[in-house]
Design an enzyme around this catalytic site. Structure first.
Site, PDB file in Angstrom:
ATOM      1  N   SER A  64       0.825  -1.209   0.000  1.00  0.00           N
ATOM      2  CA  SER A  64       0.000   0.000   0.000  1.00  0.00           C
ATOM      3  C   SER A  64       0.863   1.264   0.000  1.00  0.00           C
ATOM      4  CB  SER A  64      -0.908   0.025   1.230  1.00  0.00           C
ATOM      5  OG  SER A  64      -1.748  -1.101   1.255  1.00  0.00           O
TER       6      SER A  64
HETATM    7  N1  SAH Z   1      -1.046  -4.799   4.240  1.00  0.00           N
HETATM    8  C1  SAH Z   1      -0.380  -5.051   2.985  1.00  0.00           C
HETATM    9  C2  SAH Z   1      -1.262  -4.662   1.825  1.00  0.00           C
HETATM   10  C3  SAH Z   1      -1.221  -5.686   0.753  1.00  0.00           C
HETATM   11  S1  SAH Z   1      -2.468  -5.542  -0.486  1.00  0.00           S
HETATM   12  C4  SAH Z   1       0.973  -4.372   2.920  1.00  0.00           C
HETATM   13  O1  SAH Z   1       1.278  -3.549   3.786  1.00  0.00           O
HETATM   14  O2  SAH Z   1       1.747  -4.676   2.023  1.00  0.00           O
HETATM   15  C5  SAH Z   1      -3.776  -6.532   0.172  1.00  0.00           C
HETATM   16  C6  SAH Z   1      -3.435  -7.983   0.474  1.00  0.00           C
HETATM   17  O3  SAH Z   1      -4.668  -8.599   0.878  1.00  0.00           O
HETATM   18  C7  SAH Z   1      -2.911  -8.803  -0.688  1.00  0.00           C
HETATM   19  O4  SAH Z   1      -1.697  -9.386  -0.336  1.00  0.00           O
HETATM   20  C8  SAH Z   1      -4.001  -9.862  -0.906  1.00  0.00           C
HETATM   21  O5  SAH Z   1      -3.499 -11.117  -1.318  1.00  0.00           O
HETATM   22  C9  SAH Z   1      -4.636  -9.947   0.464  1.00  0.00           C
HETATM   23  N2  SAH Z   1      -5.995 -10.472   0.514  1.00  0.00           N
HETATM   24  C10 SAH Z   1      -7.031 -10.259  -0.366  1.00  0.00           C
HETATM   25  N3  SAH Z   1      -8.127 -10.933   0.026  1.00  0.00           N
HETATM   26  C11 SAH Z   1      -7.795 -11.595   1.174  1.00  0.00           C
HETATM   27  C12 SAH Z   1      -8.492 -12.487   2.041  1.00  0.00           C
HETATM   28  N4  SAH Z   1      -9.761 -12.845   1.830  1.00  0.00           N
HETATM   29  N5  SAH Z   1      -7.829 -12.972   3.120  1.00  0.00           N
HETATM   30  C13 SAH Z   1      -6.532 -12.634   3.357  1.00  0.00           C
HETATM   31  N6  SAH Z   1      -5.812 -11.818   2.567  1.00  0.00           N
HETATM   32  C14 SAH Z   1      -6.433 -11.301   1.488  1.00  0.00           C
END
Ligand code: SAH
Length: 213
Positions: A64
């Site tokens: 993000s």
């Molecule tokens: N907090 C992360 C943001 C990553 S983007 C950071 O700081 O890098 C969002 C993430 O949510 C992705 O890695 C995606 O695979 C995950 N995601 C999407 N749907 C999900 C679900 N149902 N359960 C767990 N993770 C999920």
């Protein structure tokens, strides 16, 4: 892994950028100034680590934007020893910020590749949340209730199972909406049955998907 004076300097500038965009909480600014974001980036993008932008991290996902991380963290109103459930470990960067604030973090990722990568990285650099590989829509009933729940992917609707896993007096921060963009939403659990929702502007997240991969 090297955290050079140059990295530290760039990080200081990033803190100023995020502050100029409206982030006020000094502890959050301090955490952004401390966590080496370049450790969390894919090798092809390391030189951009201190830009206030989202970048690809593999498996079609993104780390993000720092401002978004700070904004969600501010809305979460983290206090020391808060028990927090994070949905979407991704790169692990947001998780590191929460740990810097003294929270106890349970983090779930549905992409096996990212779950393994961020677990290895965070442990290596001294961050120790509880890691889970699974579907965040289900949350962690066995570890509930949580003081706070942070969803870092765009949820088409507020996940019902997660609402039940929030403590009374607790807060969930969740970007709600489809692929066109999401509204940052806070959900406060007022009582056993009552929840109060508030909206905090538009953002763009990768989608929260069902199941695991
Ligand atoms: N907090 C992360 C943001 C990553 S983007 C950071 O700081 O890098 C969002 C993430 O949510 C992705 O890695 C995606 O695979 C995950 N995601 C999407 N749907 C999900 C679900 N149902 N359960 C767990 N993770 C999920």
């Amino acid at each position: 892994m090297i955290d050079s004076y140059r990295h530290k300097g760039l990080r200081k500038k990033l803190v100023e950028t995020v502050q100029n965009k409206g982030i006020k909480n000094p502890k959050i600014l301090e955490a952004i100034g401390k966590v080496p974001r370049h450790y969390f980036m894919d090798s092809g993008f390391i030189e951009f680590a201190y830009r206030d932008q989202a970048f690809p991290i593999g498996a079609g996902q993104t780390i993000s934007q720092p401002y978004t991380v700070a904004f969600q963290t501010e809305l979460l109103q983290v206090t020391i020893h808060d028990k927090i459930l994070e949905i979407g470990t991704g790169s692990g960067y947001q998780c590191a910020i929460l740990l810097e604030l003294g929270a106890k973090v349970y983090t779930i990722e549905r992409q096996r590749e990212l779950y393994l990568k961020s677990r290895t990285l965070l442990n290596k650099i001294g961050y120790n949340p509880y890691f889970f590989y699974g579907d965040g829509y289900k949350g962690l009933a066995g570890q509930a209730p949580f003081d706070k729940i942070l969803i870092t992917a765009g949820a088409p609707e507020i996940p019902k199972d997660l609402l039940k896993q929030l403590k009374i007096g607790g807060r969930m921060v969740v970007p709600t909406g489809g692929s066109g963009g999401q509204v940052m939403t806070t959900v406060d659990r007022i009582s056993e049955k009552d929840y109060k929702e508030n909206e905090h502007g538009y953002f763009a997240f990768v989608p929260m998907l069902k199941g695991k991969q």
